[in-house]
Design an enzyme around this catalytic site. Structure first.
Site, PDB file in Angstrom:
ATOM      1  N   ASP A   1      24.896 -12.727   5.616  1.00  0.00           N
ATOM      2  CA  ASP A   1      25.388 -11.393   5.952  1.00  0.00           C
ATOM      3  C   ASP A   1      25.750 -11.306   7.431  1.00  0.00           C
ATOM      4  OD1 ASP A   1      26.253  -8.896   5.383  1.00  0.00           O
ATOM      5  OD2 ASP A   1      24.281  -7.959   5.236  1.00  0.00           O
TER       6      ASP A   1
ATOM      7  N   GLY B   1      19.150  -0.248   6.655  1.00  0.00           N
ATOM      8  CA  GLY B   1      19.948  -1.319   6.061  1.00  0.00           C
ATOM      9  C   GLY B   1      19.705  -1.365   4.569  1.00  0.00           C
ATOM     10  N   GLY B   2      20.309  -2.351   3.948  1.00  0.00           N
ATOM     11  CA  GLY B   2      20.185  -2.482   2.502  1.00  0.00           C
ATOM     12  C   GLY B   2      18.750  -2.652   2.045  1.00  0.00           C
ATOM     13  N   PHE B   3      17.906  -3.234   2.892  1.00  0.00           N
ATOM     14  CA  PHE B   3      16.567  -3.561   2.447  1.00  0.00           C
ATOM     15  C   PHE B   3      15.490  -2.618   2.971  1.00  0.00           C
ATOM     16  CE2 PHE B   3      18.334  -7.736   1.520  1.00  0.00           C
ATOM     17  CZ  PHE B   3      17.820  -7.887   0.261  1.00  0.00           C
TER      18      PHE B   3
ATOM     19  N   LEU C   1      15.725   3.545  14.063  1.00  0.00           N
ATOM     20  CA  LEU C   1      16.808   2.834  14.752  1.00  0.00           C
ATOM     21  C   LEU C   1      17.989   2.619  13.826  1.00  0.00           C
ATOM     22  CD1 LEU C   1      14.771   0.076  16.597  1.00  0.00           C
ATOM     23  CD2 LEU C   1      15.893   2.025  17.639  1.00  0.00           C
TER      24      LEU C   1
ATOM     25  N   VAL D   1      14.585   0.681   9.782  1.00  0.00           N
ATOM     26  CA  VAL D   1      14.034   0.065  10.988  1.00  0.00           C
ATOM     27  C   VAL D   1      13.620   1.153  11.969  1.00  0.00           C
ATOM     28  CG1 VAL D   1      14.456  -1.578  12.830  1.00  0.00           C
ATOM     29  CG2 VAL D   1      15.608  -1.854  10.647  1.00  0.00           C
TER      30      VAL D   1
END
Ligand code: NAG
Ligand code: NAG
Ligand code: NAG
Ligand code: NAG
Ligand code: NAG
Ligand code: NAG
Length: 651
Positions: A457, A338-340, A335, A343
């Protein structure tokens, strides 16, 4: 209106706030089944039986070997305060330890601890106090007085001693009881007094109240958090014994911290106000949309949810389950990234979910991951993306969120993304509702839940939309830190956030505050109203590339409505648009003290308050900031005591 629910939710925070400042005093002359409600009993190993706490299993059928247990008083004790004040306490208990093997093993301890759970692997020589991982680490946050009945490692004094343990089972002071004619594991009652006067910890055993067995200078605030649980832990190994506590009395002083008490009362009053405001919003939305009566109840599901909160905690999943749910993390199910981490869309049971796989490169540690799952998992608000579950296995950290089919807001408001793939633009009415939803979520994080949470954020791509285009704030699983207490300032400072959304002062201080969240929210408001990206970050950026500077210039010229998204074709109420744009500018004030709180933002959005005054010229950013030009009672006082600063960890 559900008044029966509204009333307790008004009263509970007040009671809660008052309860917080109470001292801790209790007495158990013996233990009966009815005392279970006042204790945290870590079954299956611990229970109440034979009028006593059985910290480890009694022989009644169950195997007794290699068990660790904990029984704690249900409500925490306030040990110290930021003002350098220490509480004092006296506690008296009667132990009865009876060997079942020769010799018996291993021991019992009186503990003060942050964590109510028995650490995994704390049986045997660890006496339920710490496990090999926590031993010697400040993370253990446990101080214990151990009653050791077995010499289980070379440094152990003997099989009949008392030790003072700080974050470890290796005692910093240990004293044998042999010379006093007291034998711990003979099945006799042993009376113990533990006193702490804020400076010294003193332990008396037996009837002798003159000669303490241990008297040690100890600054408990160096090792323990502000609030600790008190109680007992114990363990057996291949050697076993009955570890009983037959009676227990505790009296602790109250820290007279009148300032803090006021803060709590104000927080309580504040939450009542927020509640009333939220009801106002519910009414506002109801009137605005002209929907059926049902809507009103729908608009307030979080009362129920807040009350049921703990029972809806996120559940633990197996890595296998999540791997299967996402087709083995098939790139087709991706999907976003992101930075972490990445998904994926997945199917659990027959429910669609979004599974975030935290990248192994992320600096996120196990402790932080756990803290976040438990804290975020207990946040319930209809404008927050719900955390359903989690998984930690094979060095993999995974989070399971509810799946929102409409994706993130940025797809709908920026026209210049990827030509051809753009979605239909959102109407002004929907945009207003998205802004109001995001505001409610942020206000809840800042003011509505017990621990203040900073999102850190806020941006369009972190606002998810459900089928009805209601906003749900997401990606807060990893982006922020929870304020546990002000001591947790250990992490290195790194800048977090997204350029364009970062308040000018955060670039200097590297710190996230409620005000920096409000700044990012302001940028979000402007994006949604203007339909354009925030642009660059620097102070020097001109008004063409930077949304805040650009809009301020229009405002100065008195033509702020020119900033409205041209794709709306002018289909909006001018007053509404103007109010929202000015509110966005107010949130983006260069001086953090002049930004409105989320409370005020909500009032403006519901029409209860006019938009804040915004100077015609954008003020120059100055650091340190000027004091607030008007005092908001809630913020200024809380700001002093429960400073919302959080350290920033890797991104
Ligand atoms: C336990 O304590 C209660 C008072 O809290 C007392 O009434 C009861 O008799 C005690 N039971 C025993 C067995 O000592
Ligand atoms: C603890 O006991 C000492 C000595 O008996 C007494 O001076 C002190 O006030 C007590 N403290 C508390 C908190 O009860
Ligand atoms: C446990 O921690 C203590 C320090 O508190 C240290 O001296 C000891 O070696 C540690 N033991 C083990 C087995 O890690
Ligand atoms: C709190 O404890 C520390 C260290 O034990 C001591 O120096 C300090 O004076 C205590 N504070 C009060 C208010 O008693
Ligand atoms: C604390 O203990 C030290 C020695 O361990 C002793 O000298 C001192 O008087 C004690 N202080 C108090 C307040 O009991
Ligand atoms: C006790 O700990 C507190 C908080 O860590 C600290 O402010 C204080 O200076 C310490 N007192 C002593 C005597 O170490």
């Amino acid at each position: 209106m559900r008044f029966p629910l509204v009333v307790p939710s008004v009263i509970l925070p007040v009671l809660w706030a008052l309860a917080l400042v109470q001292s801790l005093d209790f007495q158990f002359p013996n233990f009966t089944d009815s005392d279970i409600n006042q204790l945290i009993i870590r079954a299956p190993n611990s229970r109440i039986a034979y009028d006593a706490i059985q910290v480890t299993p009694d022989s009644n059928g169950a195997p007794m070997d290699n068990k660790a247990g904990r029984v704690l008083y249900k409500w925490p004790f306030r040990l110290w305060s930021n003002g350098g004040k220490n509480a004092s306490f006296n506690t008296t208990f009667v132990l009865n330890i009876k060997s079942q093997t020769d010799p018996g093993g291993e021991g019992l301890a009186f503990i003060l601890t942050e964590d109510t759970d028995v650490p995994d692997g704390s049986e045997g020589q660890w006496i339920g106090i710490v496990n090999p991982t926590l031993n010697g680490s400040i993370e253990a946050r446990t101080v214990a007085v151990e009653f050791d009945t077995r010499k289980s490692f070379p440094d152990d004094l003997d099989d009949n001693h008392i030790g003072l343990d700080v974050n470890s089972v290796y005692s910093r002071r240990s004293v044998s009881l042999n010379g006093r004619g007291i034998y711990l594991s003979k099945g006799e009652d042993v009376r113990v007094d533990v006193r702490y006067d804020g400076k010294n910890l003193t332990v008396f055993v037996g009837e002798d109240k003159k000669n303490p067995v241990i008297s040690e200078h100890l600054n408990l605030s160096d090792y323990l958090p502000e609030n600790v649980y008190v109680g007992f832990s114990g363990s057996t190994s291949d050697k076993t014994q009955l570890n009983c506590v037959r009676s227990w009395q505790f009296s602790g002083s109250e820290i007279k911290d009148s300032k803090l008490r006021w803060v709590w009362i104000l927080v309580a009053v504040g939450s009542v106000l927020i509640l009333l405001i939220s009801i106002g919003i519910a009414l506002f939305l109801y009137r605005k949309r002209g929907c059926q009566v049902d809507r009103l109840e729908d608009a307030y599901p979080n009362i129920d949810e807040a009350i049921l909160g703990s029972s809806t905690a996120p559940r633990k999943y197996k890595f296998k389950e999540l791997s299967k749910a996402t087709g083995n993390f098939n790139p087709k199910n991706k999907l976003g990234k992101g930075g972490f981490g990445t998904v994926y869309k997945g199917i659990l049971g027959n429910k669609e979910v979004a599974v975030k796989r935290v990248s192994k490169k992320s600096t996120q540690g196990k402790q932080e991951f756990m803290a976040e799952v438990t804290t975020i998992g207990n946040l319930h608000h209809r404008n927050l993306v719900k955390l359903i579950g989690w998984c930690h296995e094979r060095r993999e950290y995974l989070l399971v969120y509810e799946y929102l089919p409409n994706g993130s807001l940025d797809k709908y408001v920026f026209c210049d993304e990827k030509p051809g793939t753009q979605e239909a633009t959102l109407s002004w009415e929907k945009r207003l509702s998205v802004i109001s939803g995001a505001a409610q979520a942020l206000d809840y994080l800042h003011n509505g839940c017990m621990k203040r949470v900073l999102h850190r954020d806020i941006k369009a791509s972190n606002i998810m939309l459900d089928l009805d285009f209601n906003a749900k704030l997401g990606d807060f699983g990893l982006a922020r830190t929870i304020i546990r207490n002000e001591q947790t300032h250990h992490t290195t400072k790194e800048l977090a956030g997204t350029p364009g959304y970062m308040a000018p002062e955060s670039i200097l201080t590297g710190r996230a505050t409620t005000e920096t969240d409000v700044y990012a929210f302001g940028v979000l408001v402007l994006e949604v109203a203007c339909g354009r990206k925030p642009g660059g970050q620097t102070e020097r950026d001109d008004y063409i590339s930077n949304i805040v500077h650009g809009l301020w210039e229009l405002y100065r010229r008195g033509t702020i409505l020119e900033g409205a998204d041209p794709r709306l074709d002018g289909i909006f109420k001018n007053e509404e648009m103007e109010c929202v744009l000015i509110l966005g500018l107010a949130c983006c004030h260069p001086n953090p003290n002049d930004r409105p709180s989320m409370k005020t933002v909500l009032q403006v959005l519901t029409g209860e308050a006019p938009p804040p005054d915004v100077p015609a010229e954008r003020p120059v950013f100055m650091w340190p900031p000027k004091p607030p030009s008007f005092k908001e009672w809630g913020n200024s006082i809380i700001g002093g005591e429960l400073s919302p600063f959080s350290e920033i960890s890797g991104r």
